[in-house]
Design a protein around this motif. Sequence first.
Motif, PDB file in Angstrom:
ATOM      1  N   LYS A  35       0.773  -1.251  -0.234  1.00 52.31           N
ATOM      2  CA  LYS A  35       0.139   0.018   0.067  1.00 52.31           C
ATOM      3  C   LYS A  35       0.902   1.269   0.066  1.00 52.31           C
ATOM      4  O   LYS A  35       2.024   1.256   0.616  1.00 52.31           O
ATOM      5  CB  LYS A  35      -0.966  -0.095   1.372  1.00 52.31           C
ATOM      6  CG  LYS A  35      -1.933   1.161   1.351  1.00 52.31           C
ATOM      7  CD  LYS A  35      -2.496   1.040   2.664  1.00 52.31           C
ATOM      8  CE  LYS A  35      -3.643   0.106   2.421  1.00 52.31           C
ATOM      9  NZ  LYS A  35      -4.739  -0.087   4.060  1.00 52.31           N
TER      10      LYS A  35
ATOM     11  N   THR B  59       0.139   5.292   0.362  1.00 53.93           N
ATOM     12  CA  THR B  59      -0.905   6.292   0.587  1.00 53.93           C
ATOM     13  C   THR B  59      -0.317   7.864   0.657  1.00 53.93           C
ATOM     14  O   THR B  59       0.648   8.109   0.473  1.00 53.93           O
ATOM     15  CB  THR B  59      -1.482   6.128   2.063  1.00 53.93           C
ATOM     16  OG1 THR B  59      -0.588   6.527   2.991  1.00 53.93           O
ATOM     17  CG2 THR B  59      -1.859   4.628   2.202  1.00 53.93           C
TER      18      THR B  59
ATOM     19  N   ASP C 126      -0.406   9.748   2.963  1.00 51.62           N
ATOM     20  CA  ASP C 126       0.106  10.120   4.150  1.00 51.62           C
ATOM     21  C   ASP C 126       1.941   9.689   4.044  1.00 51.62           C
ATOM     22  O   ASP C 126       2.648  10.387   4.424  1.00 51.62           O
ATOM     23  CB  ASP C 126      -0.603   9.177   5.268  1.00 51.62           C
ATOM     24  CG  ASP C 126      -1.880   9.887   5.671  1.00 51.62           C
ATOM     25  OD1 ASP C 126      -2.061  10.974   5.367  1.00 51.62           O
ATOM     26  OD2 ASP C 126      -2.320   9.010   6.114  1.00 51.62           O
TER      27      ASP C 126
ATOM     28  N   ALA D   7      -0.208   7.298  -6.673  1.00 47.52           N
ATOM     29  CA  ALA D   7      -0.510   8.097  -5.547  1.00 47.52           C
ATOM     30  C   ALA D   7      -0.053   9.311  -5.876  1.00 47.52           C
ATOM     31  O   ALA D   7       0.910   9.633  -6.502  1.00 47.52           O
ATOM     32  CB  ALA D   7       0.187   7.299  -4.535  1.00 47.52           C
TER      33      ALA D   7
ATOM     34  N   SER E 235      -4.131   7.153  -3.892  1.00 45.06           N
ATOM     35  CA  SER E 235      -3.252   6.046  -3.241  1.00 45.06           C
ATOM     36  C   SER E 235      -3.562   4.690  -4.055  1.00 45.06           C
ATOM     37  O   SER E 235      -4.276   4.553  -4.847  1.00 45.06           O
ATOM     38  CB  SER E 235      -3.939   5.650  -1.703  1.00 45.06           C
ATOM     39  OG  SER E 235      -5.420   5.167  -2.190  1.00 45.06           O
TER      40      SER E 235
END
Length: 313
Positions: free
Chosen positions: A47, A49, A51, A132, A143
Amino acid sequence: MKRILLLLLAIGVLAACKSKKKTGRGDEPMTFEDFQTLFTPGTLPYKLTPDTLQLKLADSLALDTAAMHFLPDTLGKGDFGKREQVDYFPLQRIPGSVVNYMAVRGDGRSQSVGYLCFFDKKGKYLSRIRVASTGSADGTTASLLIDNKNVIKISSEKKLDGNRSALKEDFYMVDAKGTTTLIMTNSNGPANAGQIFNPIDTLPRKQKFSGDYTAGDMSIVSIRDGEDNKTFQFFITFSKDNGACKGEISGKGHYLAGNRGEYKDKESSCGIAFQFSAGRVNIREIGGCGAYRGIKCFFEGGFVKKAEKKKKK
């Protein structure tokens, strides 16, 4: 005395040269093996993201000219200005079933972008896809999620007025040449049947229960012929609660006695039971399928068979 000092100095220089490692910095030639070591090894699922893109990284970690030789000059084309200073950072390298993945982060003046680069099993660069982002002018963030089956999901979210947001999910598969194919798109916008892409739609449907079974515009159980009369191919996708809960799964099932069918995932405990009747199919989970759906919804319910369009003579 001078000879001893010179000898010690020479030994020190030789030792330093032998212990010096290639890190992608400096003028020393870099091999692909050296390049790989700059990335953190990982496994699927993976993953990336917004963030993660916002985390501050030290300038010393950025890829230098030697390392960038293993990536295309057009890596950030279309995302950053021609004269904009962009720093690229190695994130993770993940082995895939068909190709290997390397995630790269690009930082510009106002935004950060994540790229998924595809390499063949011999280390040859094939292509990349933008997966992303954060800091775009319209407030859209994106994302990435690559699941255990190497399905690539790119989720884009745009903030609207109030607490509302528009979410779009694109699902891709990649082949051995690094070519990505869009297999499905989900959106919480206005629903219509045309938004569902059925990856097995063109397969034969001559068996008794083959066809498309629907429950609303955004939920379908698609059944197609298997290798023999005891097997079938299926594709299930659903969207409930105005897009708040979604699920998708595909695979090969086996017919059982009494107009029943069953699927068991080889990589997890997920299982789905099919009960066919006249013009209908009911499905239910017989194992945990949380990897393929939202937390609060399940692969279950009744679906009505769609009438096939008659071909014009």
